[in-house]
Write an enzyme that holds these catalytic residues in place. Structure first.
Site, PDB file in Angstrom:
ATOM      1  N   TYR A  16      11.197   8.757   0.616  1.00 26.99           N
ATOM      2  CA  TYR A  16      11.076   7.738  -0.436  1.00 26.99           C
ATOM      3  C   TYR A  16      11.611   8.173  -1.804  1.00 26.99           C
ATOM      4  CZ  TYR A  16       8.044   5.585   3.067  1.00 26.99           C
ATOM      5  OH  TYR A  16       7.553   5.027   4.228  1.00 26.99           O
ATOM      6  N   PRO A  51       0.787  -1.229   0.000  1.00 18.96           N
ATOM      7  CA  PRO A  51       0.000   0.000   0.000  1.00 18.96           C
ATOM      8  C   PRO A  51       0.821   1.281   0.000  1.00 18.96           C
ATOM      9  CG  PRO A  51      -0.120  -1.106   2.132  1.00 18.96           C
ATOM     10  CD  PRO A  51       0.535  -2.053   1.174  1.00 18.96           C
ATOM     11  N   ASN A  52       0.323   2.226  -0.762  1.00 17.49           N
ATOM     12  CA  ASN A  52       0.858   3.588  -0.888  1.00 17.49           C
ATOM     13  C   ASN A  52       2.132   3.672  -1.732  1.00 17.49           C
ATOM     14  OD1 ASN A  52      -1.182   4.765   0.842  1.00 17.49           O
ATOM     15  ND2 ASN A  52      -0.158   3.734   2.521  1.00 17.49           N
ATOM     16  N   ALA A 112       3.193  -0.871   4.736  1.00 16.97           N
ATOM     17  CA  ALA A 112       2.638  -0.856   6.092  1.00 16.97           C
ATOM     18  C   ALA A 112       2.148  -2.238   6.540  1.00 16.97           C
ATOM     19  CB  ALA A 112       1.506   0.158   6.171  1.00 16.97           C
ATOM     20  N   ASP A 119       1.889 -15.361   6.813  1.00 18.88           N
ATOM     21  CA  ASP A 119       1.542 -16.779   6.625  1.00 18.88           C
ATOM     22  C   ASP A 119       1.680 -17.180   5.155  1.00 18.88           C
ATOM     23  OD1 ASP A 119       1.031 -17.205   9.290  1.00 18.88           O
ATOM     24  OD2 ASP A 119      -1.155 -17.297   9.095  1.00 18.88           O
ATOM     25  N   SER A 173      13.153   2.690   3.009  1.00 18.98           N
ATOM     26  CA  SER A 173      13.711   3.417   4.155  1.00 18.98           C
ATOM     27  C   SER A 173      14.268   2.424   5.171  1.00 18.98           C
ATOM     28  CB  SER A 173      12.626   4.276   4.802  1.00 18.98           C
ATOM     29  OG  SER A 173      11.595   3.437   5.334  1.00 18.98           O
ATOM     30  N   GLU A 229      12.737  -9.648   1.387  1.00 18.34           N
ATOM     31  CA  GLU A 229      11.972  -8.491   1.892  1.00 18.34           C
ATOM     32  C   GLU A 229      12.794  -7.224   1.659  1.00 18.34           C
ATOM     33  OE1 GLU A 229      11.100  -8.866   6.081  1.00 18.34           O
ATOM     34  OE2 GLU A 229      10.293  -6.826   6.215  1.00 18.34           O
ATOM     35  N   ARG A 288       7.447   0.350  13.324  1.00 15.12           N
ATOM     36  CA  ARG A 288       7.991  -0.144  12.054  1.00 15.12           C
ATOM     37  C   ARG A 288       9.119  -1.156  12.267  1.00 15.12           C
ATOM     38  NH1 ARG A 288       5.693   3.466   8.225  1.00 15.12           N
ATOM     39  NH2 ARG A 288       5.360   5.505   9.165  1.00 15.12           N
ATOM     40  N   ARG A 327       5.038  10.799  -2.838  1.00 12.24           N
ATOM     41  CA  ARG A 327       4.812  10.560  -1.414  1.00 12.24           C
ATOM     42  C   ARG A 327       6.085  10.836  -0.599  1.00 12.24           C
ATOM     43  NH1 ARG A 327       4.701   4.495   1.173  1.00 12.24           N
ATOM     44  NH2 ARG A 327       4.154   5.138   3.275  1.00 12.24           N
ATOM     45  N   HIS A 355      12.776  -2.862   2.038  1.00  7.39           N
ATOM     46  CA  HIS A 355      12.180  -1.583   2.452  1.00  7.39           C
ATOM     47  C   HIS A 355      13.073  -0.459   1.951  1.00  7.39           C
ATOM     48  CE1 HIS A 355       9.131  -3.509   4.803  1.00  7.39           C
ATOM     49  NE2 HIS A 355      10.072  -4.333   5.257  1.00  7.39           N
ATOM     50  N   ARG A 363      13.291   4.304  12.236  1.00 13.37           N
ATOM     51  CA  ARG A 363      12.052   5.081  12.253  1.00 13.37           C
ATOM     52  C   ARG A 363      11.219   4.707  13.499  1.00 13.37           C
ATOM     53  NH1 ARG A 363       9.379   4.834   6.493  1.00 13.37           N
ATOM     54  NH2 ARG A 363       8.184   6.563   7.422  1.00 13.37           N
ATOM     55  N   ASN A 375       7.958  -5.807  -0.923  1.00 18.71           N
ATOM     56  CA  ASN A 375       7.873  -4.672  -0.010  1.00 18.71           C
ATOM     57  C   ASN A 375       6.398  -4.540   0.346  1.00 18.71           C
ATOM     58  OD1 ASN A 375       7.835  -2.309   1.395  1.00 18.71           O
ATOM     59  ND2 ASN A 375       9.025  -1.122  -0.086  1.00 18.71           N
ATOM     60  N   HIS A 401       4.095  -4.607   8.981  1.00 22.11           N
ATOM     61  CA  HIS A 401       4.053  -4.485  10.431  1.00 22.11           C
ATOM     62  C   HIS A 401       2.743  -4.976  11.038  1.00 22.11           C
ATOM     63  CE1 HIS A 401       7.342  -1.983   9.192  1.00 22.11           C
ATOM     64  NE2 HIS A 401       6.535  -1.082   8.651  1.00 22.11           N
TER      65      HIS A 401
HETATM   66  C1  DQA Z   1       8.283   0.926   3.720  1.00 16.50           C
HETATM   67  C2  DQA Z   1       8.393   1.143   5.232  1.00 16.50           C
HETATM   68  C3  DQA Z   1       7.031   0.954   5.895  1.00 16.50           C
HETATM   69  O1  DQA Z   1       7.144   1.146   7.297  1.00 16.50           O
HETATM   70  C4  DQA Z   1       6.035   1.950   5.339  1.00 16.50           C
HETATM   71  O2  DQA Z   1       4.760   1.725   5.899  1.00 16.50           O
HETATM   72  C5  DQA Z   1       5.985   1.973   3.869  1.00 16.50           C
HETATM   73  C6  DQA Z   1       7.215   1.804   3.092  1.00 16.50           C
HETATM   74  C7  DQA Z   1       9.605   1.245   2.997  1.00 16.50           C
HETATM   75  O3  DQA Z   1       9.751   0.782   1.879  1.00 16.50           O
HETATM   76  O4  DQA Z   1      10.468   1.930   3.549  1.00 16.50           O
HETATM   77  O5  DQA Z   1       4.931   2.214   3.271  1.00 16.50           O
HETATM   78  O6  DQA Z   1       7.982  -0.431   3.491  1.00 16.50           O
END
Ligand code: DQA
Length: 137
Positions: A22, A9-10, A74, A84, A99, A95, A108, A17, A97, A104, A71, A77
């Site tokens: 990012y 998401p996002n 959110a 699962d 950031s 995995e 997170r 954003r 990320h 942070r 990735n 977390h």
């Molecule tokens: C993220 C880190 C997450 O905590 C956050 O909710 C994101 C992006 C990252 O790529 O740094 O949406 O996964």
């Protein structure tokens, strides 16, 4: 070799954003660069803001593809369901990320994905996706 990047998401808003965290680049632009760099790979990209769609995609590719770069944003977390699903499938998951989630907010720092991931790459910006691809090839 078939590799998919799955963004949660996002992350469709990358480029717009919170650019100080990012960056300024859209994922579509960055994905084109990746495809140029890794022409011999079959690279796929999927993004969804919906938890169940991410789980469905993991099921769809998780017995067939050679690598998954996830990735979950959110949902990393919060989502027992995505954690699962990563455990249930056979394809190894790296995995990523953008950031450094450990630098942070406290919420997170925990990931439901990490215990079942092959490896974790955090804090290297979009370059983290390239590093994840390199880990598979
Ligand atoms: C993220 C880190 C997450 O905590 C956050 O909710 C994101 C992006 C990252 O790529 O740094 O949406 O996964």
């Amino acid at each position: 070799m078939k590799i998919i990047i799955i963004n949660g998401p996002n992350l469709n808003l990358l480029g717009k954003r919170e650019p100080t965290i990012y960056g300024n680049e859209t994922f579509e632009m960055y994905f084109d660069t990746l495809k140029q760099k890794f022409q011999r790979l079959e690279l796929h990209y999927f993004q969804s803001n919906i938890e169940g769609e991410i789980i469905d995609k993991l099921h769809e590719v998780g017995f067939d593809f050679d690598g998954i770069i996830l990735n979950a944003a959110a949902y990393t977390h919060t989502s027992v369901g995505i954690g699962d699903a990563v455990k249930a499938i056979q394809t190894p998951v790296v995995e990523v990320h953008i950031s450094n989630i450990h630098a942070r907010e406290e919420f997170r720092h925990h990931s439901f994905i990490s215990p079942n991931s092959k490896g974790i790459i955090v804090g290297f910006g979009l370059q983290g996706y390239e590093l994840a691809i390199q880990s598979f090839v």
